[in-house]
Design a protein around this motif. Structure first.
Motif, short mmCIF file in Angstrom:
data_model
loop_
_atom_site.label_atom_id
_atom_site.label_comp_id
_atom_site.label_asym_id
_atom_site.label_seq_id
_atom_site.Cartn_x
_atom_site.Cartn_y
_atom_site.Cartn_z
N ASN A 159 45.89 42.50 35.83
CA ASN A 159 46.40 43.86 36.06
C ASN A 159 45.31 44.82 36.54
OD1 ASN A 159 47.85 42.68 33.44
ND2 ASN A 159 49.32 43.66 34.78
N VAL A 160 44.06 44.52 36.18
CA VAL A 160 43.01 45.49 36.52
C VAL A 160 42.01 44.95 37.53
CG1 VAL A 160 43.10 46.71 34.31
CG2 VAL A 160 41.57 44.76 34.56
N VAL A 161 42.09 43.66 37.86
CA VAL A 161 41.04 43.07 38.69
C VAL A 161 41.06 43.65 40.11
CG1 VAL A 161 42.40 41.03 39.34
CG2 VAL A 161 39.90 40.89 39.31
N LYS A 162 39.88 44.07 40.57
CA LYS A 162 39.74 44.68 41.90
C LYS A 162 38.54 44.05 42.61
CE LYS A 162 41.67 49.28 41.30
NZ LYS A 162 41.68 49.89 40.02
N PRO A 163 38.53 43.79 43.90
CA PRO A 163 39.65 44.03 44.81
C PRO A 163 40.81 43.07 44.60
CG PRO A 163 37.73 43.23 46.02
CD PRO A 163 37.30 43.35 44.60
N SER A 164 40.55 41.82 44.19
CA SER A 164 41.66 40.90 43.91
C SER A 164 41.11 39.71 43.15
CB SER A 164 42.30 40.40 45.21
OG SER A 164 41.41 39.53 45.87
N ALA A 165 42.02 39.00 42.48
CA ALA A 165 41.59 37.80 41.75
C ALA A 165 41.02 36.78 42.74
CB ALA A 165 42.78 37.21 41.01
N GLU A 166 41.65 36.64 43.91
CA GLU A 166 41.18 35.66 44.89
C GLU A 166 39.74 35.96 45.32
OE1 GLU A 166 44.05 37.14 44.96
OE2 GLU A 166 45.53 35.53 44.89
N PHE A 167 39.43 37.25 45.49
CA PHE A 167 38.08 37.66 45.88
C PHE A 167 37.07 37.13 44.87
CE2 PHE A 167 34.57 40.65 45.34
CZ PHE A 167 34.10 40.80 46.63
#
Ligand code: SAM
Length: 279
Positions: A159-167
């Motif tokens: 819910n909070v991961v930035k920029p993205s989990a994939e990154f």
């Protein structure tokens, strides 16, 4: 939504990071802060009358915190032999108490877990998402909670991961494949881009945040950065999915939640025994 990465063969050397943390950063102040934080999230002033199962003990600082909080009995286990040795060092510092045992163990090994019985407080902070099979690990850990007992876990939140989990999964893959020198460079890159926001004027705020991190769970800034960049295998969990999973499978009630940081902390209470149906 879960972002899973199940390749556990190239596991990050968590234990080496924890050994370095204890060798270089352990202090009585961190020990006290870890105890304060543990008790405050549990809403307790002591763990008297409770037993404490620490799944993935890492440095062992939080098992030590449970010892200082007067838990009746403590069992710490970890998959990484160096985490086990390091937890053993902190146990030694506590005077080798007979009511605290430390050993190597795998939260995915259902047969081993069965031998441990059930515990009034099961603690697993920042561990279950690093197993390569997070939901199975959550389930196995939850099965160790005694009827009416508490389940305190922390999981990386999608819910909070930035920029993205994939990154971050990509960054972690690269960090683990890198030489020690390149890893150091990536640590500086992380600080510059994410903690300073590419703005040197942010330095005073960063220094404040580093101090607050220590005040939180007694951890160290650089140890946590290495753990974040290296921690592998790795999955992210949706906060509500965790709550629903434990409600549906175990009838656990959410007592407290702390969100907004990379790891969401959850405190659940068992309202009954473990479910009779297998996973
Ligand atoms: C990020 S560290 C957290 C350590 C500690 N719980 C803390 O809060 O500081 C994750 C720990 O989980 C351990 N771990 C990973 N997979 C595990 C497994 N399958 N069974 C037990 N421990 C595991 C790692 O070796 C590592 O020490």
């Amino acid at each position: 939504m879960t972002f899973a990465e199940n390749s556990a063969s190239d596991r990050y050397e968590f234990g080496a990071n924890w050994a370095s943390f204890v060798d270089n950063h352990y202090s009585a102040e961190r020990r006290r802060m870890a105890t304060d934080k543990l008790l405050s999230f549990l809403g307790k002033t002591s763990l008297e009358g409770m037993d404490f199962l620490d799944i993935g003990s890492g440095s062992g600082l939080h098992s030590l915190a449970a010892f200082d909080a007067k838990a009746d009995r403590i069992h710490s286990f970890d998959l990484d032999p160096l985490s086990v040795t390091t937890t053993g060092k902190l146990r030694h510092l506590a005077g080798d108490p007979p009511n605290w045992t430390v050993e190597r163990g795998n939260v995915l090994d259902a047969v081993y877990l069965e031998t441990l019985g059930t515990w009034s407080l099961v603690y697993s902070w920042g561990v279950l998402h690093h197993t390569g099979a997070m939901w199975q690990a959550v389930e196995n850990a939850a099965r160790r909670v005694a009827p009416g007992g508490l389940f305190f876990i922390a999981l990386y939140s999608s819910n909070v991961v930035k920029p993205s989990a994939e990154f971050w999964l990509d960054v972690k893959r690269r960090y683990n494949a890198s030489s020690p020198r390149r890893r150091r460079w990536m640590e500086y890159w992380y600080i510059w881009r994410f903690d300073l926001g590419r703005n040197p004027l942010q330095l005073p705020q960063l220094v404040k945040r580093i101090h607050e991190k220590k005040k939180g769970r007694g951890m160290s800034y650089m140890t946590d950065i290495r753990d974040w960049l290296g921690g592998w295998p790795m999955e992210f969990a949706d906060d509500q999915a965790v709550i629903d999973f434990l409600k549906e499978r175990f009838d656990f009630e959410l007592v407290r939640i702390s969100t907004g940081e990379a790891c969401t902390e959850f405190l659940f209470q068992s309202t009954s025994g473990p479910p009779s149906k297998p996973a």
